[in-house]
Design an enzyme around this catalytic site. Structure first.
Site, mmCIF file in Angstrom:
data_model
loop_
_atom_site.group_PDB
_atom_site.id
_atom_site.type_symbol
_atom_site.label_atom_id
_atom_site.label_comp_id
_atom_site.label_asym_id
_atom_site.label_seq_id
_atom_site.Cartn_x
_atom_site.Cartn_y
_atom_site.Cartn_z
ATOM 1 N N ARG A 45 1.185 53.107 25.052
ATOM 2 C CA ARG A 45 0.920 53.188 23.619
ATOM 3 C C ARG A 45 0.090 51.969 23.220
ATOM 4 N NH1 ARG A 45 2.799 48.805 22.991
ATOM 5 N NH2 ARG A 45 2.285 48.900 20.803
ATOM 6 N N ALA A 47 -3.371 51.450 20.385
ATOM 7 C CA ALA A 47 -4.659 52.129 20.242
ATOM 8 C C ALA A 47 -5.691 51.750 21.314
ATOM 9 C CB ALA A 47 -5.224 51.886 18.834
ATOM 10 N N ARG A 88 -2.044 62.110 20.323
ATOM 11 C CA ARG A 88 -1.793 61.110 19.274
ATOM 12 C C ARG A 88 -2.952 61.168 18.274
ATOM 13 N NH1 ARG A 88 1.655 56.852 20.434
ATOM 14 N NH2 ARG A 88 1.949 56.864 18.183
ATOM 15 N N GLN A 195 9.637 48.520 18.942
ATOM 16 C CA GLN A 195 8.598 47.917 19.786
ATOM 17 C C GLN A 195 8.547 46.394 19.642
ATOM 18 O OE1 GLN A 195 8.162 50.642 17.832
ATOM 19 N NE2 GLN A 195 6.624 52.043 18.663
ATOM 20 N N ASP A 236 -4.390 50.931 14.263
ATOM 21 C CA ASP A 236 -4.651 52.174 14.980
ATOM 22 C C ASP A 236 -5.904 52.873 14.470
ATOM 23 O OD1 ASP A 236 -2.182 53.171 16.879
ATOM 24 O OD2 ASP A 236 -1.587 51.703 15.372
ATOM 25 N N ASN A 246 -1.541 51.350 10.585
ATOM 26 C CA ASN A 246 -0.841 50.641 11.657
ATOM 27 C C ASN A 246 0.612 51.104 11.669
ATOM 28 O OD1 ASN A 246 -0.998 48.566 13.777
ATOM 29 N ND2 ASN A 246 0.446 47.438 12.495
#
Length: 353
Positions: A45, A47, A88, A195, A236, A246
């Site tokens: 994960r 971007a 995504r 995260q 992102d 984001n």
């Protein structure tokens, strides 16, 4: 030091981020479907990392291709690109990387499919290397904004795990630390998948950077009681007006920073800028499984039947952003002008059919 993405000619070796911080387990992806699955379940994960992995996935797919001519090759490439893009929808770097591959191959007039496959691999590896270099440049520009003894608040993970290597927002902190500055990083845990807790804290420990871990809801009170010098997040997707998508929680963090007069920065490569998207309201926001909210790991924590809304991202309005740190320099307001100027160096987003 850990390497989240490794290219091994016939497979991609990916550090499975769902297993961190307690296990360092690598996945070997040998086909497009395995890569897509790794992206969907967040084994990989971030971007910039998604852009790199999407490009390498096209190489894996081409190795299995039985196309006989140029037309068939491009038809299959477009089909595979569309397939990986569905995994995504918010992060624009995948679309940028796949467009770059297509543009590069379209510039050649070769009809030799094997040659096209070689060019595809060369360009994918160039995207890989370019991201590492972009991270380094972002970090060099960004660390100049960090005073000595600074307290830096961040959310989610923007380190080597989220990129081809080094990091974006995390890279700024890492570069400041490597420059000898005494910094303290305040890492928001980043619900629902943690995260900031699982990944950023792990990377901060790996790099010997002092940090404090807080829950997302503690950020405002931390700013009031203990203070902070700046907030830095990744991105992102950045719209043409500077609105920035984001990880969920970024919008609230921006409001808190504004209230406490703390400068709020975004750190991202120019490939994250989407000049075709006018404003944040036009950015597609991925919504994920309710289980991510109702469970922690395999443990159910909410009552059965609880209704859930689980957007993976939110959008920070441009008016809260003091600067966008890119590998080309720091973009400043008004972003409609600074981004428009920068977009002259950004490839078009519309996929070639």
């Amino acid at each position: 030091m850990y390497q989240p993405i490794v290219w091994n000619k016939d497979h991609i070796r990916i550090l499975d981020q769902t297993k961190l911080p307690h296990q360092e387990v690598y996945i070997e992806c040998r086909d497009l479907e395995t890569v897509a699955d790794a992206i969907r379940r967040l084994a990989i994960r971030g971007a910039p990392a998604l852009g790199v992995v999407a490009a390498l996935a096209m190489v894996l797919a081409s190795q299995r291709s039985s196309c006989k001519n140029r037309e068939e090759f491009f038809r299959e490439l477009n089909h595979n690109s569309a397939y990986i893009l569905m995994t995504r929808p918010t992060a624009v770097n995948m679309k940028w990387a796949l467009q770059r591959l297509t543009d590069t191959l379209r510039k050649t007039d070769t009809g030799d499919v094997n040659h096209l496959k070689e060019l595809l691999e060369q360009e994918a590896l160039a995207i890989f290397q370019d991201d590492i270099e972009a991270n380094r440049q972002i970090s060099a520009y960004g660390q100049e904004l960090v005073p000595d003894r600074a307290t830096i608040v961040t959310i989610c993970n923007t380190g080597s795990l989220a990129t081809a290597g080094y990091g974006t927002a995390f890279g700024v902190m890492r570069a400041a630390h490597e420059a000898g500055k005494k910094i303290l990083v305040v890492s928001c845990e980043t619900r629902p998948l943690l995260q900031g807790c699982r990944l950023t804290a792990w990377e901060l420990q790996k790099n010997n950077i002092p940090f404090v871990l807080i829950t997302d809801s503690m950020a405002g009170y931390y700013m009031k009681k203990k203070g902070a010098d700046l907030v830095i997040i990744g991105a992102d997707r950045i719209a043409a007006n500077g609105d920035t998508a984001n990880k969920i929680g970024s919008y609230g963090l921006a409001i808190l920073a504004h209230h406490h007069h703390i400068p709020f920065y975004v750190a991202a490569p120019v490939s994250t800028i989407d000049c075709d998207t006018c404003q944040g309201d036009d950015i597609p926001i991925e919504e994920r499984s309710p289980d991510e909210v109702t469970c922690i790991g395999n443990q159910k924590i909410a009552p059965n039947g609880a209704r859930v809304w689980n957007p993976a991202f939110d959008v920070v309005p441009y008016c809260f952003i003091a600067g966008i740190i890119t590998e080309k320099g720091i973009l400043r307001p008004p972003y409609t002008e600074s981004i428009k100027k920068q977009c002259g160096n950004v490839r078009p987003r519309t996929m070639v059919n």
